[in-house]
Design an enzyme around this catalytic site. Structure first.
Site, mmCIF file in Angstrom:
data_model
loop_
_atom_site.group_PDB
_atom_site.id
_atom_site.type_symbol
_atom_site.label_atom_id
_atom_site.label_comp_id
_atom_site.label_asym_id
_atom_site.label_seq_id
_atom_site.Cartn_x
_atom_site.Cartn_y
_atom_site.Cartn_z
ATOM 1 N N LYS A 100 2.804 -23.962 -74.681
ATOM 2 C CA LYS A 100 2.490 -24.164 -73.246
ATOM 3 C C LYS A 100 1.497 -23.138 -72.727
ATOM 4 C CE LYS A 100 6.302 -21.855 -74.035
ATOM 5 N NZ LYS A 100 7.688 -21.907 -74.390
ATOM 6 N N LYS A 200 4.331 -24.239 -67.263
ATOM 7 C CA LYS A 200 4.817 -25.616 -67.396
ATOM 8 C C LYS A 200 4.525 -26.441 -66.144
ATOM 9 C CE LYS A 200 8.308 -24.179 -70.734
ATOM 10 N NZ LYS A 200 9.651 -23.583 -70.868
HETATM 11 N N1 HSE Z 1 11.315 -19.470 -73.398
HETATM 12 C C1 HSE Z 1 11.278 -20.857 -73.067
HETATM 13 C C2 HSE Z 1 12.476 -21.184 -72.200
HETATM 14 C C3 HSE Z 1 11.310 -21.672 -74.328
HETATM 15 O O1 HSE Z 1 13.373 -20.354 -72.097
HETATM 16 O O2 HSE Z 1 12.506 -22.241 -71.584
HETATM 17 C C4 HSE Z 1 10.999 -23.110 -74.129
HETATM 18 O O3 HSE Z 1 9.714 -23.303 -73.615
#
Ligand code: HSE
Length: 407
Positions: A100, A200
């Site tokens: 991402k 995201k």
């Molecule tokens: N570190 C991210 C989370 C992993 O905790 O959502 C998944 O993208």
């Protein structure tokens, strides 16, 4: 047989290899051909892997192998993933990724290269781990104008908040547990400072509104300042605190996008999403609200989404899956100062409620001696900040402020 390569054998990469081996027959029956993992790129040794003989430390072994048609980039980080992805696309190989950070930073450019080279660049796993969200938004909801997307997009912080709320666990202990379970980023500050969730929501905003939204254009706050006291007051106001990524289309055609902790009303579908689960609400003008729910982090859920993209690429080696957005310059995003929210305030001082009512007008308050928490009416952040200054000028100490999510 379609030969593929996997770049990176960490949590997600090893999950991808595992699924491709354990689900070989199932995938064969879908594609009608075998997916053959010809090379795995990693600097470490994995002598116990059933395909240990196919590991390489040299990217050139992948780029120069004409039989490799699809590459899964599951290395994470920008460099060298960006350079490798570009070279693979330019060499006519389709690329799928869970990265991402890379999609949020260079998605528009990489999608344009894929378009020019007539190959695919797919990234279902980059948002929501195992939850299908990119493909549903891009295909199933394509006939809608999207008015809003809001979600719990980071499993680590949702896990930490859940452990704090339900078990009274200390922040650091919950973070350590999330790291042990493989949810957290290599640098967990990306999780707890909100950058991962920001990336995201940028990807979803770019997809929903057709122009790249870069993370540095988005106001981002993490969960490090949330206290158990805020959690308890939130409960008294009928809410839970969640880290929310949200983008909303405004009447003037611009978008309002933010990543921040918010008080979410208990009746909201997002309020009951706990632990490492993610939930994403897409508000379409035809569908109304559609909510996606599932495991947003972890080895096999994320690897499952990467494998689905591998399958899609293997089935479309000569055609493009339509997934595209143009570059953006941030001019379609309003300033955070103009973003309108109801605000929760926790404060301390004599006569705090009366003073807050005088300055903010109508508020909902809970008083406990000198300590008070209140919720204001909706107002732009610039007006809220001015009013907070006035309240401080009246001798009231403001201990925390959190947005109220109208979700
Ligand atoms: N570190 C991210 C989370 C992993 O905790 O959502 C998944 O993208």
């Amino acid at each position: 047989m379609v030969s593929i390569a996997v770049m990176g054998h960490g949590v997600v990469g090893s999950g991808v290899v595992q699924i491709l081996l354990t689900h070989k027959q199932k995938l064969f029956s879908v594609i009608g051909e075998e997916i053959y993992v010809k090379k795995v790129l990693d600097l470490r040794e994995f002598p116990d892997s059933p395909i240990s003989d196919r590991f390489t430390k040299d990217f050139e072994d992948i780029i120069n192998d004409l039989e490799i048609r699809v590459v899964a980039e599951v290395m994470g980080g920008i460099h060298p993933a960006y350079e490798y992805t570009k070279r693979c696309l330019k060499a006519g190989k389709s690329v799928v990724t869970s990265n991402k950070e890379l999609v949020a930073a260079h998605g528009a450019e990489l999608l344009e290269i894929a378009r020019q080279e007539n190959v695919n660049y797919l990234f279902e796993a980059s948002v929501g781990g195992g939850i299908p969200i990119i493909r549903p938004m891009n295909q199933c909801l394509v006939a809608n104008n999207v008015d809003e997307v809001a979600g719990i997009l980071n499993g680590t912080t949702n896990f930490i908040l859940t452990k704090m709320i339900e078990d009274g666990m200390q922040f650091e202990d919950a973070l350590r547990l999330a790291q042990e379970l493989g949810f957290a980023e290599r640098d967990p500050s990306a999780d707890i400072e909100g950058h991962d969730a920001c990336r995201k929501i940028c990807i979803l905003a770019s997809l929903a509104f057709g122009k790249h939204v870069y993370p540095d254009c988005v106001h981002t706050e993490g969960i490090t300042k949330i206290t158990l006291e805020d959690v308890k007051y939130a409960e008294k106001f009928g809410c839970v605190i969640k880290l929310i990524g949200r983008v909303k289309k405004l009447d003037n055609g611009k978008i309002d996008i933010i990543t921040a902790p918010m008080l979410v009303p208990e009746k909201s579908q997002l309020a009951n999403i706990d632990n490492e689960f993610n939930g994403i609400m897409v508000r379409g003008d035809c569908t109304g609200d559609v909510v996606f729910y599932g495991k947003g982090a972890g080895k096999l859920p994320t690897a499952s989404a990467v494998c689905a993209d591998i399958v899609d690429c293997c089935m479309h080696l000569k055609t493009r899956r339509f997934l595209f957005w143009a570059d953006g310059d941030g001019s379609n995003i309003i300033s955070v100062k103009d973003s309108v929210f109801k605000m929760y305030v926790r404060a301390n001082g004599s006569g705090a409620v009366a003073k807050a009512e005088k300055i903010f007008g109508k508020i909902k308050s809970i008083e406990d001696g000198k300590r008070v928490a209140f919720i204001t009416e909706s107002m732009p952040l610039c007006e809220f900040e001015e009013k907070c200054e006035k309240l401080t000028g009246e001798g009231i100490e403001i201990l925390s402020t959190i947005r109220l999510g109208d979700l």
